[in-house]
Design a protein around this motif. Structure first.
Motif, PDB file in Angstrom:
ATOM      1  N   VAL A 235       0.856  -1.225   0.040  1.00  0.00           N
ATOM      2  CA  VAL A 235      -0.005   0.061  -0.001  1.00  0.00           C
ATOM      3  C   VAL A 235       0.902   1.248   0.112  1.00  0.00           C
ATOM      4  CG1 VAL A 235      -1.545   1.313   1.358  1.00  0.00           C
ATOM      5  CG2 VAL A 235      -1.918  -1.406   1.411  1.00  0.00           C
ATOM      6  N   ILE A 236       0.573   2.189  -1.066  1.00  0.00           N
ATOM      7  CA  ILE A 236       1.367   3.399  -1.157  1.00  0.00           C
ATOM      8  C   ILE A 236       0.250   4.516  -0.634  1.00  0.00           C
ATOM      9  CG2 ILE A 236       2.262   5.097  -2.624  1.00  0.00           C
ATOM     10  CD1 ILE A 236       2.692   2.546  -4.696  1.00  0.00           C
ATOM     11  N   THR A 237       0.478   5.277   0.288  1.00  0.00           N
ATOM     12  CA  THR A 237      -0.382   6.454   0.663  1.00  0.00           C
ATOM     13  C   THR A 237       0.476   7.800   0.302  1.00  0.00           C
ATOM     14  OG1 THR A 237       0.704   6.880   3.086  1.00  0.00           O
ATOM     15  CG2 THR A 237      -0.916   4.961   2.733  1.00  0.00           C
ATOM     16  N   GLY A 238      -0.545   8.652  -0.048  1.00  0.00           N
ATOM     17  CA  GLY A 238       0.014   9.924  -0.567  1.00  0.00           C
ATOM     18  C   GLY A 238      -1.089  10.811  -1.025  1.00  0.00           C
ATOM     19  N   MET A 267      -9.815   5.874   0.281  1.00  0.00           N
ATOM     20  CA  MET A 267      -9.955   7.298   0.891  1.00  0.00           C
ATOM     21  C   MET A 267     -10.199   7.129   2.129  1.00  0.00           C
ATOM     22  SD  MET A 267     -10.892   9.514  -2.686  1.00  0.00           S
ATOM     23  CE  MET A 267     -10.997  10.898  -1.559  1.00  0.00           C
ATOM     24  N   PHE A 268      -9.503   7.396   3.060  1.00  0.00           N
ATOM     25  CA  PHE A 268      -9.510   7.238   4.396  1.00  0.00           C
ATOM     26  C   PHE A 268     -10.606   6.077   4.919  1.00  0.00           C
ATOM     27  CE2 PHE A 268      -7.901  11.610   4.281  1.00  0.00           C
ATOM     28  CZ  PHE A 268      -7.144  11.433   5.474  1.00  0.00           C
ATOM     29  N   ARG A 269     -10.070   5.002   4.446  1.00  0.00           N
ATOM     30  CA  ARG A 269     -10.399   3.538   4.900  1.00  0.00           C
ATOM     31  C   ARG A 269     -11.736   3.210   4.031  1.00  0.00           C
ATOM     32  NH1 ARG A 269      -8.523   5.204  10.149  1.00  0.00           N
ATOM     33  NH2 ARG A 269      -6.658   4.014  10.544  1.00  0.00           N
ATOM     34  N   SER A 274     -11.567   5.414  -8.048  1.00  0.00           N
ATOM     35  CA  SER A 274     -10.751   5.957  -8.667  1.00  0.00           C
ATOM     36  C   SER A 274     -10.599   6.881  -7.790  1.00  0.00           C
ATOM     37  CB  SER A 274     -11.151   6.582 -10.049  1.00  0.00           C
ATOM     38  OG  SER A 274     -12.306   7.201  -9.762  1.00  0.00           O
ATOM     39  N   ALA A 275      -9.588   7.662  -8.011  1.00  0.00           N
ATOM     40  CA  ALA A 275      -9.238   9.144  -7.206  1.00  0.00           C
ATOM     41  C   ALA A 275      -8.478  10.153  -8.188  1.00  0.00           C
ATOM     42  CB  ALA A 275      -8.331   8.913  -6.034  1.00  0.00           C
ATOM     43  N   MET A 276      -8.525  11.638  -7.894  1.00  0.00           N
ATOM     44  CA  MET A 276      -8.029  12.366  -8.947  1.00  0.00           C
ATOM     45  C   MET A 276      -7.154  13.725  -8.109  1.00  0.00           C
ATOM     46  SD  MET A 276     -11.586  14.603  -9.654  1.00  0.00           S
ATOM     47  CE  MET A 276     -10.750  16.041 -10.070  1.00  0.00           C
ATOM     48  N   GLY A 282      -4.958   5.835  -0.247  1.00  0.00           N
ATOM     49  CA  GLY A 282      -3.994   4.577  -0.256  1.00  0.00           C
ATOM     50  C   GLY A 282      -4.295   3.772  -1.194  1.00  0.00           C
ATOM     51  N   VAL A 283      -3.159   3.483  -2.144  1.00  0.00           N
ATOM     52  CA  VAL A 283      -3.283   2.857  -3.288  1.00  0.00           C
ATOM     53  C   VAL A 283      -2.431   1.483  -3.145  1.00  0.00           C
ATOM     54  CG1 VAL A 283      -2.531   2.493  -5.867  1.00  0.00           C
ATOM     55  CG2 VAL A 283      -3.330   4.883  -4.838  1.00  0.00           C
TER      56      VAL A 283
END
Length: 579
Positions: A235-238, A267-269, A274-276, A282-283
């Protein structure tokens, strides 16, 4: 779980919590937050030991979507506003981490210890804020430490002082609010309730705006933490700085030179498809060793460049007291990396600054243009020109040569600092900022790329006419050393102090003397001057007296020779050029 179409929509808004060490930033973030992400609240063992935030901590809280924002959303409808708090370290030696955090924030909370007021690092945080975000709120923390009978007076005084400090910054007139995030200090039991937090949340809601978010373009995600989950992956968070990411996408980890497939996104558990840009995520990707990537970037494959050198636009930070000299080394923060680099300054105008080339310092935008077609002048140091009460600047650029290659996006912010100067000293260590305009990816950029960069240095040489050989030819001396390769100078024009112009025809003898052709011929008065001079020199002294010839110094030559030319710094052939 509700399907993606029916899920309540949340707008993410990044708030940087910056300030001097021990001003109570982490306590404030903890008081504000309801959900702590994996990175939040001094998880770093070193940080627990030292009692300071050592890396970017993240946490968040969500509020109903403010009415004033609904009116600016157009077709996009949101149910809630999530404030993601980026708790940046305040410890002076960790300023490179702050710069990394400041690039991903929409609004800054500058936390000030109400008892101590502005400190060196508070000022540095303010400068970073000015370079990286448009809005700020000042938090006067630890009001519980003020005697209750003098509290209001002290708060009013500090508020007035903060407004005065911010008068000449982009944050002029920004809100100042007083709180006690952790009454009794960090060691006190949690029974005492924080003061002023609900008022602060209302203030943040009123200050929130619709950030510019664009899902288009290549993905660039700033990574701050990395860990593995057995049987699932790494898991990569950023925070996503640009573009977007979807489940099943392939992403690149440039630092490791590998690509990985996206298995899931949270996104926050909460799982999301998808995310932008602007989202804190967290990916989960296919397995790799998380120890290899604690901080850095993840991107669309092939979209980032690894650079050995770069051309940047450059502006000096006015609070930096040192001189910015060419060939000096600075800590350069670019993208999410900080690396040492040697700097060389240059500009487009002649050394005598022409009208219109000075930019008032109030015009904050840098003129971020650059072309290899332009002619430039080398500068020994960064130039400022005197203004009428307002500091004026000449448009300048710099070449940065990195000690190790850096991976970064195009046109990114560059900050130069002197992080090796005394961390306890009362001086600003941030020296300059700019934008990356051109990068060199070839390790051999000195040979392959820099010759395209037309930066010249002006050169002057002066000597004297030793004698006349005929009406059109003189012999000159003291312009060159014995070992100089005179062939490089053949054909260059020279001027005599008596007004004639001539051309260097070649060397004369072995001692660095030159033969100069005067096409228009020597003036009569020049010949007389040189003739009377040689007669004087010829008169010898008595036995014990040196001859006049021995006494004649080069500077006593009656006719001097002036040679002006320029040489291109990166020209491999070292050619001399005259305009």
């Amino acid at each position: 779980m509700a399907d993606a179409g029916n899920r309540p929509k949340t707008l993410n808004f990044n708030v940087g919590v910056l300030g001097h060490v021990d001003s109570g930033k982490t306590s404030l973030a903890r008081a504000l937050s309801s959900t702590a992400s994996t990175a939040a609240f001094d998880k770093n063992p070193q940080s627990k030991e030292r009692g300071i935030t050592l890396d970017l901590g993240f946490s968040a809280f969500t509020v109903p979507f403010p009415e004033h924002l609904s009116q600016t959303c157009g077709d996009r409808k949101y149910d809630s506003l999530q404030f993601t708090l980026v708790d940046c370290p305040g410890h002076a030696s960790l300023i490179r981490t702050i710069i990394g955090g400041a690039q991903i924030i929409d609004l800054m909370m500058l936390v000030v210890d109400v008892v101590k007021g502005m400190q060196t690092q508070t000022a540095e945080c303010l400068l970073i804020g000015q370079l990286t975000c448009s809005q700020m709120v000042v938090i006067l923390n630890k009001i519980d430490l003020l005697p209750s009978d003098k509290r209001q007076g002290a708060m009013d005084k500090m508020t007035k002082r903060m407004h005065k400090t911010l008068e000449n910054t982009r944050f002029k007139g920004c809100p100042v609010i007083a709180v006690a995030a952790k009454p009794g200090g960090p060691e006190a039991p949690d029974t005492e309730e924080a003061q002023g937090i609900s008022e602060l949340i209302e203030l943040l809601k009123s200050q929130a705006f619709l950030p510019q978010r664009d899902p288009a373009g290549a993905l660039l995600m700033a990574v701050d933490h990395c860990f593995s989950i057995r049987g699932q992956g790494t898991v990569i968070t950023g925070t996503i700085l640009q573009g977007s990411v979807n489940v099943n996408d392939t992403v690149e980890i440039p630092a490791l030179k590998v690509t990985r497939k996206v298995k899931s996104i949270q996104m926050f558990r909460k799982p999301v498809p998808s995310a932008m840009q602007g989202d804190r995520v967290g990916v989960c990707v296919t397995q790799f060793d998380p120890k290899l990537l604690e901080r850095g970037v993840v991107c669309t494959p092939g979209s980032l460049r690894t650079l050995y050198a770069a051309v940047i636009s450059v502006r000096k930070i006015e609070y930096y007291r040192g001189v910015l000299s060419s060939r000096a080394k600075f800590h350069i923060t670019v993208g999410h990396e900080t690396v040492m680099a040697r700097i060389s300054f240059f500009h487009r105008v002649p050394p005598e600054i022409q009208n219109g080339d000075c930019i008032p310092s109030s015009q904050k935008q840098c003129l971020d243009f650059f072309s290899f077609d332009w002619e430039f002048h080398h500068l020994d140091e960064y130039l400022t020109c005197p203004g009428d009460g307002e500091r004026q600047e000449v448009q300048q650029w710099a070449l940065l040569e990195f000690e190790r290659p850096v991976t970064c996006p195009p046109l990114c912010l560059v900050i130069g600092s002197r992080l090796d100067s005394d961390i306890h000293g009362n001086t600003c260590r941030l020296a300059f900022h700019g934008k990356l305009l051109e990068g060199f990816e070839d390790k051999n950029y000195m040979e392959t790329a820099l010759p395209r960069l037309k930066i010249s240095k002006d050169k002057q040489k002066e000597g004297g006419v030793e004698r006349v050989t005929d009406d059109y030819t003189v012999i000159g001396r003291n312009l060159f050393k014995k070992e100089t390769n005179l062939q490089l100078f053949v054909g260059l024009k020279v001027t005599l102090s008596t007004g004639e112009t001539g051309t260097i025809e070649g060397g004369f003898g072995q001692s660095g003397k030159i033969k100069i052709r005067i096409p228009e011929g020597l003036k009569e008065e020049t010949k007389q001057l040189l003739s009377s001079s040689s007669k004087k020199k010829g008169k010898g002294g008595t036995k014990n007296e040196p001859s006049k010839c021995e006494e004649t110094k080069p500077e006593s030559q009656p006719v001097t020779i002036h040679l002006n030319f320029k040489r291109y710094v990166y020209d491999p052939h070292k050619k001399m050029v005259q305009s």
